[in-house]
Design an enzyme around this catalytic site. Structure first.
Site, PDB file in Angstrom:
ATOM      1  N   GLU A 198     151.441  90.140  80.782  1.00 55.40           N
ATOM      2  CA  GLU A 198     151.086  91.016  79.658  1.00 55.40           C
ATOM      3  C   GLU A 198     150.642  90.207  78.444  1.00 55.40           C
ATOM      4  OE1 GLU A 198     150.739  94.167  79.430  1.00 55.40           O
ATOM      5  OE2 GLU A 198     150.955  94.677  77.318  1.00 55.40           O
ATOM      6  N   THR A 233     136.139 103.076  77.254  1.00 54.97           N
ATOM      7  CA  THR A 233     137.173 102.041  77.389  1.00 54.97           C
ATOM      8  C   THR A 233     138.198 102.390  78.463  1.00 54.97           C
ATOM      9  OG1 THR A 233     138.591 100.537  76.142  1.00 54.97           O
ATOM     10  CG2 THR A 233     138.764 102.894  75.606  1.00 54.97           C
TER      11      THR A 233
END
Ligand SMILES: *[C@@H]1O[C@H](CO)[C@@H](O)[C@H](O)[C@H]1NC(C)=O
Ligand SMILES: *[C@@H]1O[C@H](CO)[C@@H](O)[C@H](O)[C@H]1NC(C)=O
Ligand SMILES: *[C@@H]1O[C@H](CO)[C@@H](O)[C@H](O)[C@H]1NC(C)=O
Ligand SMILES: *[C@@H]1O[C@H](CO)[C@@H](O)[C@H](O)[C@H]1NC(C)=O
Length: 518
Positions: A383, A509
């Site tokens: 992440e 997106t």
């Protein structure tokens, strides 16, 4: 369907020229593309079939245990309504089911849409940004595809028109958010009481990632208001004030005051909070170059400043390039999985503007983010990660020496950005290497995150098996991970990103393909 054989498209591009290419004239780039571009082999189509199967597994789990709620919790066979409670996974899955030609799932989702009540939501707060990119984007892409190149999957023209009517109903429910002194919207809304969270500020990404969907809705419905309110909000981002909040041309701070339109800081990067503002500047130009040329100019300024000021290489791996974060005079030497979309965005901009320097830089960013996948025990990137050689945790010194980064947050929550940028790299170079990278990443994700009745986020990419499961099958798994993993292994339908820079669709997106204007 593809409208012309490759060589005709290439000839056209070579003759027409594509602007200010600095390194190679258009014909050199196009002939490289011609040489490199390969047709799908049996292996590639087996890969595509495997991705379709994984999509079906995730869908079946969702349909059996979560529909009409937003997301499946695959280990407990339960669900959540974290995204308004209108069936987020179904709407996010629609455009992927269409591009995969999955007629059963398309039919199922289209049959659910008329019954959604967008005038009220599940209890609690919704995000204008998340609702726009997932639901509005998902509905508009479903409409564009089923009205256009995938019309054969639609049951009837009426059902397709209902999709657009529902998109409009959603926007009508949301648009009160823009009723502020400046027109910069509130992001966090309670639709049931038509109220908001009274925030003082909104963020660069959450304000700057509305304009594509809302402008497209205006164009499709003929109601200009949806476009003008989103473009008014965007205007404060395009002309940032005060000057110190734009430390490098085109690169701007993060928080904007809703009351005054003034930026509050000069925290600059392509990371969460900022990311898709930059992404949409060039995508608006792809959507309509005649109306949105000023957006392109701002993107070019940001891209050039990024190459000069944010490109950063780890001391242990000077061959890698990551994008840094600049914050009021200091550099953080950290980045995120989310920010890995940037390589693909440079590739899109470089291909559309005919600029090999931007393409080359995009490919370097793709390489760096790919490295965050290949160096971990699961083959999946973390992440967040850092490369400040003064703060490497002792336990990760050997890892940092070899990999060029250390892991800050080891989770993986089914994010798509690395697969996304690898997809653009393949479409724009035609190099088979990128199909292989995507397949390796997809295989790692499939093997590690498959859990219970679907797929789940994991706690640690750097231990075999991924640690523990978070029991959430994110809706963007459907919209993005499966779509990019599938499209890269298949050949050019008109919704694919174009290698020549002449795109008929632009992906929002959330990876929902919207038909370009005109
Ligand atoms: C969840 O459902 C699947 C079938 O979709 C089943 O195999 C599994 O045992 C169920 N898990 C729980 C915890 O009930
Ligand atoms: C949608 O929800 C609103 C608010 O709860 C309600 O007033 C309305 O009747 C619902 N519409 C339909 C068609 O069910
Ligand atoms: C930026 O740094 C300057 C000088 O160090 C400091 O005075 C100012 O408060 C900082 N601004 C922000 C927004 O952090
Ligand atoms: C850390 O990076 C700095 C700046 O690149 C460099 O001067 C220094 O030698 C590096 N230190 C180590 C221990 O690698």
């Amino acid at each position: 369907m593809r409208v012309a054989p490759w060589f005709l498209v290439l000839l056209f591009v070579a003759c027409s020229g594509t602007g200010d290419a600095t390194a190679h004239p258009a014909w050199v780039r196009e002939s490289l593309l011609l040489k490199n571009n390969r047709r799908s082999t049996d292996t590639d189509s087996q890969r595509a079939a495997a991705v379709k199967q994984a999509f079906q597994t995730a869908w079946d789990g969702y349909q059996d245990h979560a529909l009409p709620h937003d997301q499946l919790h695959p280990l407990t066979n339960s669900s959540d309504d974290a995204l308004g409670g209108w069936g987020a996974s179904a709407i996010d899955a629609l455009s992927t089911a269409v591009v995969m030609g999955n007629a059963d799932v398309v039919k199922k989702i289209v049959s659910l849409i008329p019954a959604i009540n967008f005038t009220s939501s599940s209890p609690g707060t919704i995000s204008l940004f998340e609702t726009t990119i997932r639901y509005l984007g998902g509905l508009l892409a479903g409409y564009d595809l089923l009205k256009g190149p995938a019309a054969s999957l639609a049951a009837s023209p009426d059902t397709v028109e209902t999709i657009l009517a529902q998109a409009q109903s959603l926007a009508d429910s949301l648009k009160y958010a823009f009723n502020t002194p400046t027109g910069i919207p509130y992001n966090y809304l309670d639709l049931n009481s038509k109220s908001h969270d009274n925030a003082q500020t909104n963020g660069l990404a959450t304000v700057g990632t509305l304009v594509l969907e809302w402008s497209h809705l205006a164009d499709l419905t003929g109601n200009a208001e949806y476009g003008t309110i989103s473009q008014k909000a965007e205007s404060y981002l395009l002309n940032p004030q005060p000057a110190w909040t734009q430390p490098f041309p085109g690169l701007v701070g993060t928080n904007v005051a809703i009351e005054t339109g003034l930026f509050q800081d000069n925290y600059v990067g392509w990371v969460a909070g900022d990311d898709s503002f930059y992404e949409y500047l060039i995508k608006m130009y792809v959507y309509d170059p005649s109306r949105f040329a000023p957006y392109k100019d701002r993107w070019v300024a940001a891209a050039e400043s990024t190459m000069s000021h944010l490109a950063s290489s780890p001391t242990s791996r000077p061959d890698l390039t990551f994008l840094d974060v600049y914050n009021n005079g200091t550099y953080n030497l950290e980045s995120q999985h989310l920010a890995c979309f940037a390589g693909g965005n440079f590739l899109l901009g470089g291909s559309v503007l005919g600029r090999q320097d931007l393409i080359n830089f995009g490919l370097k960013l793709v390489d760096g983010c790919h490295e965050t996948y290949v160096k971990t025990a699961t083959g999946i990137g973390p992440e967040s990660f850092g490369w400040n050689n003064a703060t490497v945790p002792a336990s990760q010194l050997a890892f940092y020496q070899d990999a060029g980064f250390y892991i800050i947050n080891p989770e993986y929550i089914l994010r798509p950005e690395v697969l996304e940028s690898i997809y653009y790299a393949y479409r724009i170079t035609g190099d088979q290497k990128y199909r292989d990278w995507s397949w390796a990443a997809f295989t790692a994700i499939d093997q590690t995150t498959r859990a219970g009745s679907g797929f789940s986020g994991i706690s640690n990419v750097n231990i075999p098996g991924g640690g523990s499961f978070d029991d959430v099958q994110q809706s963007f798994l459907f919209a993005e991970v499966f779509k990019y993993s599938y499209l890269i292994q298949t050949d050019g339908e008109e919704w694919q990103v174009s290698g020549s820079g002449h795109n008929q669709f632009v992906f929002n997106t959330e990876a929902h393909p919207l038909r370009v204007a005109g």
